[in-house]
Design a protein around this motif. Sequence first.
Motif, PDB file in Angstrom:
ATOM      1  N   SER A   1       0.804  -1.215   0.000  1.00  0.00           N
ATOM      2  CA  SER A   1       0.000   0.000   0.000  1.00  0.00           C
ATOM      3  C   SER A   1       0.842   1.273   0.000  1.00  0.00           C
ATOM      4  O   SER A   1       0.300   2.372  -0.094  1.00  0.00           O
ATOM      5  N   ARG A   2       2.153   1.111   0.116  1.00  0.00           N
ATOM      6  CA  ARG A   2       3.047   2.267   0.103  1.00  0.00           C
ATOM      7  C   ARG A   2       4.263   1.955  -0.750  1.00  0.00           C
ATOM      8  O   ARG A   2       4.678   0.804  -0.866  1.00  0.00           O
TER       9      ARG A   2
ATOM     10  N   GLU B   1       3.338  13.959  -2.840  1.00  0.00           N
ATOM     11  CA  GLU B   1       4.749  13.828  -3.209  1.00  0.00           C
ATOM     12  C   GLU B   1       5.534  12.818  -2.370  1.00  0.00           C
ATOM     13  O   GLU B   1       6.735  12.671  -2.568  1.00  0.00           O
ATOM     14  N   ASP B   2       4.874  12.132  -1.437  1.00  0.00           N
ATOM     15  CA  ASP B   2       5.569  11.110  -0.650  1.00  0.00           C
ATOM     16  C   ASP B   2       4.745   9.825  -0.648  1.00  0.00           C
ATOM     17  O   ASP B   2       3.951   9.574   0.261  1.00  0.00           O
ATOM     18  N   PRO B   3       4.932   8.976  -1.664  1.00  0.00           N
ATOM     19  CA  PRO B   3       4.163   7.733  -1.733  1.00  0.00           C
ATOM     20  C   PRO B   3       4.617   6.681  -0.729  1.00  0.00           C
ATOM     21  O   PRO B   3       4.028   5.605  -0.654  1.00  0.00           O
ATOM     22  N   GLY B   4       5.669   7.007   0.036  1.00  0.00           N
ATOM     23  CA  GLY B   4       6.080   6.127   1.122  1.00  0.00           C
ATOM     24  C   GLY B   4       5.161   6.213   2.322  1.00  0.00           C
ATOM     25  O   GLY B   4       5.314   5.458   3.283  1.00  0.00           O
ATOM     26  N   VAL B   5       4.198   7.137   2.276  1.00  0.00           N
ATOM     27  CA  VAL B   5       3.188   7.278   3.331  1.00  0.00           C
ATOM     28  C   VAL B   5       1.896   6.635   2.853  1.00  0.00           C
ATOM     29  O   VAL B   5       1.371   6.985   1.795  1.00  0.00           O
ATOM     30  N   GLU B   6       1.384   5.697   3.629  1.00  0.00           N
ATOM     31  CA  GLU B   6       0.113   5.066   3.299  1.00  0.00           C
ATOM     32  C   GLU B   6      -1.039   6.025   3.569  1.00  0.00           C
ATOM     33  O   GLU B   6      -1.038   6.732   4.585  1.00  0.00           O
ATOM     34  N   TRP B   7      -2.005   6.069   2.674  1.00  0.00           N
ATOM     35  CA  TRP B   7      -3.234   6.824   2.917  1.00  0.00           C
ATOM     36  C   TRP B   7      -4.158   5.922   3.740  1.00  0.00           C
ATOM     37  O   TRP B   7      -4.665   4.914   3.232  1.00  0.00           O
ATOM     38  N   LEU B   8      -4.380   6.289   4.979  1.00  0.00           N
ATOM     39  CA  LEU B   8      -5.147   5.429   5.879  1.00  0.00           C
ATOM     40  C   LEU B   8      -6.612   5.364   5.465  1.00  0.00           C
ATOM     41  O   LEU B   8      -7.232   6.379   5.127  1.00  0.00           O
TER      42      LEU B   8
END
Length: 336
Positions: A130-131, A250-257
Motif C-alpha cells: 500500500s506504500r 509527493e511522498d508515496p512512502g506514506v500510506e493513505w489510511l
Amino acid sequence: MSEKQLAEEIIPPNESQVIEDLTAQLKAKIIQDNPTGIMRRDAHPKMHGLVKAEFIVEADLPEELKIGLFKEPKTYQAWIRFSNASGTINPDHDNDIRGMAIKLMGVPGEKLLDAEKHAQTHDLLLISASRFVTKDVEEFDALVKALTGSVLAKIVFFLSHWRVVFNLLRSMHKFANPLQIRYFSATPYLLGSRAVKYSAIPHVAAPDSIPSKPAADYLRLAMVRQLQSGDAVFDFAVQLQTDPEAMPIEDPGVEWLETLSPFRKVATIRIFQQAFDTEAQNTFGEHLSFTPWHALPEHRPLGGVNRARRVVYNAISAFRHERNNVPRTEPNSWDI
C-alpha cells in the motif's frame, strides 16, 4: 509557507537531473542483468501469467466518481500481467512485492503520451504493497545506487534510511496465489480535479496456502489451477484524498489510511476461466509495455515517482524493444 492543497504537486528543482541519472542507472542494470537472451524489464521481469479479463464499470456511481473511465457503465476488455517485482528472476518462495498490471482496451479519447495519443489503451499499475518504498525519486535513485553498489554502499544507505528499510520489510512477503492478493497503486492519480489511489480487492472463497515444498514457479501453477476451474474476481476501488498533509501527493512512502478515507468500489475485474500458460501468450506478455501514463488526462499520474515513471518507463521500454528487435505496439483486442 502556504498550506498544501488537495491534489497539489510540488516539483523539486533538481528532479529532471535525478530522473536522468536514474534512467541511466536502470538501463545499465538491465544490460548487466541480461548479457545473453532477451532484454528484460528492470523491474517485474518474472511474469506469473498474462490473462484475459473484463473490467466492468459500476452502474449508478455517485456523480463525484463518474469521471473518465468511470463516466458510464461499460465493460472493457483487458490484459492483466501478474509478476514478481524483483529485478532478477528468483524462486517464487522468496519474499517479494508482486505486481498486477492492467491494460484496458477500447478506451476512447486522446491519451497523455504524445507518441501514443490515439492509442485506445489505458494502463493501471498496482502492487501488493500500500506504500512505495521511498519518499521521492531522489531517494529511489540513491536506493538503486546502493543496491547495485558495494556492500559498504548498501550498509551506509540502509543505516541512514530507516524508513526505507521499514517499508521494504513491510512490503516484501511470501504469497500463495497472485489471484488472491490485494493490490494497491501506492502512488496517486487524478480523478478529474481530485486525487485518488487505486486498489484491487480479490474475492476469495477458500484461500490457497503456500506449498510445503514450493516449486520455483508455484505462483504460476496456482494461477493455472484456479483458472482451470473457474473465474477470479476483484473489486476495483478508489480512495479519495481528503487531507493533503496526512495523505501526501509527493511522498508515496506514506500510506493513505482508510480511516481517513475508505476505498469505494467503481468497477469489477473478472478474469474468466481460461488456459493462459501458452508459449504464444507468454511471449506476447513479455513484449507488452505498461506505464501509468498510458492514460486519459482525467486520470493523470501525480507525484514525483509517477513523473519519473513517464521518462524511465518509456526509455526502458524503447531500449528493450529495440534490443529484442520487436516492434512496440499497443493491443486492441485479445487476439495475439
